[in-house]
Design a protein around this motif. Structure first.
Motif, PDB file in Angstrom:
ATOM      1  N   TRP A   2     -12.693 -16.687 -28.637  1.00 21.54           N
ATOM      2  CA  TRP A   2     -13.509 -17.108 -27.508  1.00 21.54           C
ATOM      3  C   TRP A   2     -14.175 -15.871 -26.888  1.00 21.54           C
ATOM      4  O   TRP A   2     -13.515 -14.832 -26.775  1.00 21.54           O
ATOM      5  CB  TRP A   2     -12.608 -17.793 -26.463  1.00 21.54           C
ATOM      6  CG  TRP A   2     -13.356 -18.464 -25.357  1.00 21.54           C
ATOM      7  CD1 TRP A   2     -13.761 -19.762 -25.310  1.00 21.54           C
ATOM      8  CD2 TRP A   2     -13.780 -17.877 -24.123  1.00 21.54           C
ATOM      9  NE1 TRP A   2     -14.415 -20.022 -24.140  1.00 21.54           N
ATOM     10  CE2 TRP A   2     -14.450 -18.865 -23.387  1.00 21.54           C
ATOM     11  CE3 TRP A   2     -13.696 -16.602 -23.567  1.00 21.54           C
ATOM     12  CZ2 TRP A   2     -15.003 -18.639 -22.140  1.00 21.54           C
ATOM     13  CZ3 TRP A   2     -14.249 -16.357 -22.329  1.00 21.54           C
ATOM     14  CH2 TRP A   2     -14.890 -17.364 -21.632  1.00 21.54           C
ATOM     15  N   THR A   4     -17.059 -16.645 -28.682  1.00 18.18           N
ATOM     16  CA  THR A   4     -17.976 -16.827 -29.813  1.00 18.18           C
ATOM     17  C   THR A   4     -17.386 -17.733 -30.889  1.00 18.18           C
ATOM     18  O   THR A   4     -17.999 -17.935 -31.928  1.00 18.18           O
ATOM     19  CB  THR A   4     -18.334 -15.459 -30.437  1.00 18.18           C
ATOM     20  OG1 THR A   4     -17.135 -14.816 -30.891  1.00 18.18           O
ATOM     21  CG2 THR A   4     -19.069 -14.574 -29.442  1.00 18.18           C
ATOM     22  N   GLY A   6     -16.865 -20.953 -30.845  1.00 19.01           N
ATOM     23  CA  GLY A   6     -17.322 -22.340 -30.882  1.00 19.01           C
ATOM     24  C   GLY A   6     -16.251 -23.301 -30.408  1.00 19.01           C
ATOM     25  O   GLY A   6     -16.351 -24.511 -30.644  1.00 19.01           O
ATOM     26  N   SER A 177     -20.765 -21.534 -28.043  1.00 25.85           N
ATOM     27  CA  SER A 177     -20.567 -20.168 -28.513  1.00 25.85           C
ATOM     28  C   SER A 177     -21.616 -19.250 -27.910  1.00 25.85           C
ATOM     29  O   SER A 177     -22.797 -19.607 -27.844  1.00 25.85           O
ATOM     30  CB  SER A 177     -20.659 -20.109 -30.045  1.00 25.85           C
ATOM     31  OG  SER A 177     -20.707 -18.764 -30.493  1.00 25.85           O
TER      32      SER A 177
END
Length: 355
Positions: A2, A4, A6, A177
């Motif tokens: 997290w 990035t 998703g 993201s």
């Protein structure tokens, strides 16, 4: 990792729950939006609808083309309510082919997705009301917008969905993201969206760390224009009482400068022709499926209706009276408001003159 990955913070899993709508109601809605495959109420009740990302994207685009984003119920009804009860929303949207603004559209869509088997919860966002988005500093509202968090299939991969934004809102799911490569096309190749982390109130925040970024932000970029924040939102789940309070503020409390209080607003999406798509750089294959076909927007605000294709815009009609606006709503926006209902707007800030 997290933010990035998703996924939600701590890889939170959204649980399945029962929809406010019956399988029969969900099946009828799929038929109304012209979903390319037929799923009966029995199929849906048996969990046979594939809760894939591709189906989620298809449904998103079909829904926004079928039903308008609009606030006519606020001005052209006797009680001036923007109804957000589930039964009333189903009657208005599926039964009458009308729409609502964010709370109505996204509450309906949330329950329809849940009825198909998707795992969904809803949150809230602060709209950026800067006069020149992307140029002027952000100017955020309170939490007066609604967003959906959706996990397709059995994975915890999470997408943001929003069928109730109008204007430059997203037209397909966006992966949660902050990866700079996580960019999705909007209604056409001239529009793109992405997500970033931000602090919506950095100037007034009590947190000392200048890098503290508790909020997500949805950004839009139109060809030739600066990138701009549409709204900021958190991962927090919001509930019926939150939306009831926000809906009251938006629809019932007089507010100078309020888009909805001072205007009749309609945003209707439409499929572009092959010729229009080709002018925007699209190939024939882009027009073969609702999942990829390019979209335009018709927007009515106040006394003007415009048609938007790519970065181009043309005025379709301007009017001075409520009778003229009522005609434009019917003939251009495909939104029927009976002449007997036009008088309900008299005395309101949004009213035009009467013959």
């Amino acid at each position: 990792m997290w933010p990035t990955s998703g996924k939600l913070r701590d890889d939170v899993r959204i649980k399945k729950r029962q929809s406010e709508y019956t399988p029969e109601q969900v099946s009828r809605w799929l038929e109304e939006i012209e979903f390319p495959e037929v799923y009966s109420a029995q199929d849906i009740a048996a969990g046979l609808f594939p809760t894939t990302f591709d189906n989620m994207k298809m449904i998103n685009r079909l829904h926004i083309v079928k039903y308008p984003y609009e606030n006519t119920e606020m001005h052209y009804t006797a009680d001036h309510d923007m109804t957000i009860t589930f039964d009333a929303l189903y009657r208005r949207i599926v039964g009458n082919g009308k729409g609502s603004y964010c709370f109505g559209m996204n509450l309906f869509f949330r329950e329809a997705l849940i009825g198909l088997g998707y795992r969904v919860y809803s949150g809230a966002a602060r709209i950026n009301e800067a006069e020149r988005p992307g140029i002027d500093p952000e100017k955020y509202t309170s939490f007066v917008h609604m967003v959906l968090f959706v996990q397709p299939g059995e994975d915890t991969k999470t997408y943001i969905m929003d069928v109730g934004c109008g204007g430059s809102g997203p037209s397909q799911p966006i992966l949660l993201s902050a990866n700079p490569a996580n960019v999705t096309m909007g209604v056409s190749p001239t529009e793109h969206h992405r997500l970033v982390l931000t602090n919506a109130h950095s100037g007034n925040s009590s947190i000392q760390d200048p890098h503290y970024a508790p909020d997500w932000a949805l950004l839009v970029q139109h060809s030739g224009k600066p990138e701009a924040i549409v709204y900021a939102f958190t991962e927090a789940e919001f509930f019926a009482e939150d939306y009831d309070a926000a809906n009251f503020v938006v629809s019932k409390r007089p507010s100078a400068g309020s888009l909805f209080w001072e205007n009749v607003v309609v945003s209707r999406h439409f499929w572009l022709t092959r010729e229009e798509a080709e002018e925007l750089g699209g190939g024939k294959e882009d027009m073969d499926s609702p999942a990829t076909r390019y979209i335009g927007r018709i927007g009515l605000k106040g006394d003007t209706v415009r048609r938007h294709v790519g970065t181009g815009s043309e005025v379709l009609a301007q009017f001075e009276t409520e009778k003229e606006r009522g005609k434009a709503l019917r003939t251009i926006c495909n939104l029927f408001i009976g002449e007997e209902d036009l008088h309900h707007i008299q005395g309101r800030t949004a009213a035009l003159t009467f013959d």
